[in-house]
Design a protein around this motif. Sequence first.
Motif, mmCIF file in Angstrom:
data_model
loop_
_atom_site.group_PDB
_atom_site.id
_atom_site.type_symbol
_atom_site.label_atom_id
_atom_site.label_comp_id
_atom_site.label_asym_id
_atom_site.label_seq_id
_atom_site.Cartn_x
_atom_site.Cartn_y
_atom_site.Cartn_z
ATOM 1 N N HIS A 58 2.423 -4.933 8.730
ATOM 2 C CA HIS A 58 2.653 -6.077 7.089
ATOM 3 C C HIS A 58 4.338 -5.747 7.042
ATOM 4 C CE1 HIS A 58 2.250 -7.444 2.938
ATOM 5 N NE2 HIS A 58 3.175 -7.001 3.075
ATOM 6 N N ASP B 118 1.461 -9.628 -1.201
ATOM 7 C CA ASP B 118 1.383 -8.066 -1.968
ATOM 8 C C ASP B 118 0.734 -7.179 -0.727
ATOM 9 O OD1 ASP B 118 -0.760 -6.850 -3.251
ATOM 10 O OD2 ASP B 118 -2.407 -8.066 -3.323
ATOM 11 N N LYS C 208 1.029 -4.247 -1.711
ATOM 12 C CA LYS C 208 0.245 -2.461 -2.728
ATOM 13 C C LYS C 208 -1.513 -3.360 -1.241
ATOM 14 C CE LYS C 208 -3.350 -0.705 -6.286
ATOM 15 N NZ LYS C 208 -3.880 -1.144 -7.001
ATOM 16 N N ASN C 209 -1.923 -4.042 -1.170
ATOM 17 C CA ASN C 209 -2.622 -4.606 -0.077
ATOM 18 C C ASN C 209 -2.729 -4.978 1.114
ATOM 19 O OD1 ASN C 209 -5.244 -3.585 -2.022
ATOM 20 N ND2 ASN C 209 -4.302 -5.888 -3.498
ATOM 21 N N ASN C 210 -0.954 -4.780 1.726
ATOM 22 C CA ASN C 210 -0.863 -5.210 2.637
ATOM 23 C C ASN C 210 -1.268 -6.706 3.196
ATOM 24 O OD1 ASN C 210 0.696 -3.094 3.339
ATOM 25 N ND2 ASN C 210 -1.607 -1.906 3.212
ATOM 26 N N LYS C 211 -0.246 -7.863 1.872
ATOM 27 C CA LYS C 211 -1.490 -9.644 2.564
ATOM 28 C C LYS C 211 0.109 -10.213 2.102
ATOM 29 C CE LYS C 211 -5.473 -12.172 1.286
ATOM 30 N NZ LYS C 211 -6.249 -12.124 -0.281
ATOM 31 N N HIS D 236 -3.831 -10.683 5.843
ATOM 32 C CA HIS D 236 -4.545 -9.660 5.306
ATOM 33 C C HIS D 236 -4.338 -7.757 6.617
ATOM 34 C CE1 HIS D 236 -7.791 -7.681 2.439
ATOM 35 N NE2 HIS D 236 -6.353 -6.558 2.399
ATOM 36 N N ILE E 57 -5.363 -4.491 7.179
ATOM 37 C CA ILE E 57 -6.578 -3.296 6.641
ATOM 38 C C ILE E 57 -6.433 -2.417 6.717
ATOM 39 C CG2 ILE E 57 -9.020 -3.263 5.478
ATOM 40 C CD1 ILE E 57 -8.944 -6.035 6.370
#
Length: 154
Positions: free
Chosen positions: A22, A78, A80-83, A105, A107
């Motif tokens: 990310h 984002d 926090k969510n690697n997006k 994204h 994951i």
Amino acid sequence: MASQIMKLESDVHLNASAEQFHDVYCSRTHHIGNVCPEKVQGVDIHEGEWGTEGSIICWNYVHDGRNCVVKEVIESIDSKNNKITFKVLEGYLLEDYKSFKFILHVIPQEKGSIAHWTLEYEKLKDHNPDPHTLLELVADVSKDVDAHLITQAA
């Protein structure tokens, strides 16, 4: 023709962590051209700063054997969510599509991570092609970036 947002999706299994991967697409995007120069000739910032929403970046790359340029805005990040979402502002993609977005994204997995790519687009005409080869290119570049990250970590 009724406007309709369409999607193509692909998962790329990575050895790198979700955070590492990310970070490259978010804050060190300009390094991607060094990693796979035969696919991406360069990524330049036109407005703003690397890793910030609203920044405008320009990609120079080869797609289906032709040199392409696309200008995108980093629409959302984002961490926090690697997006991260890139929205196309200018370039050859807008010859076939009314709108085009690249959504990444990443994951986390027990080992490594998965890069989940979504291409969201709205065709200008029904007969325009779906961007399957572009999704393949994005997946191939992801694999190159992953291999580079693993080499750097070794």
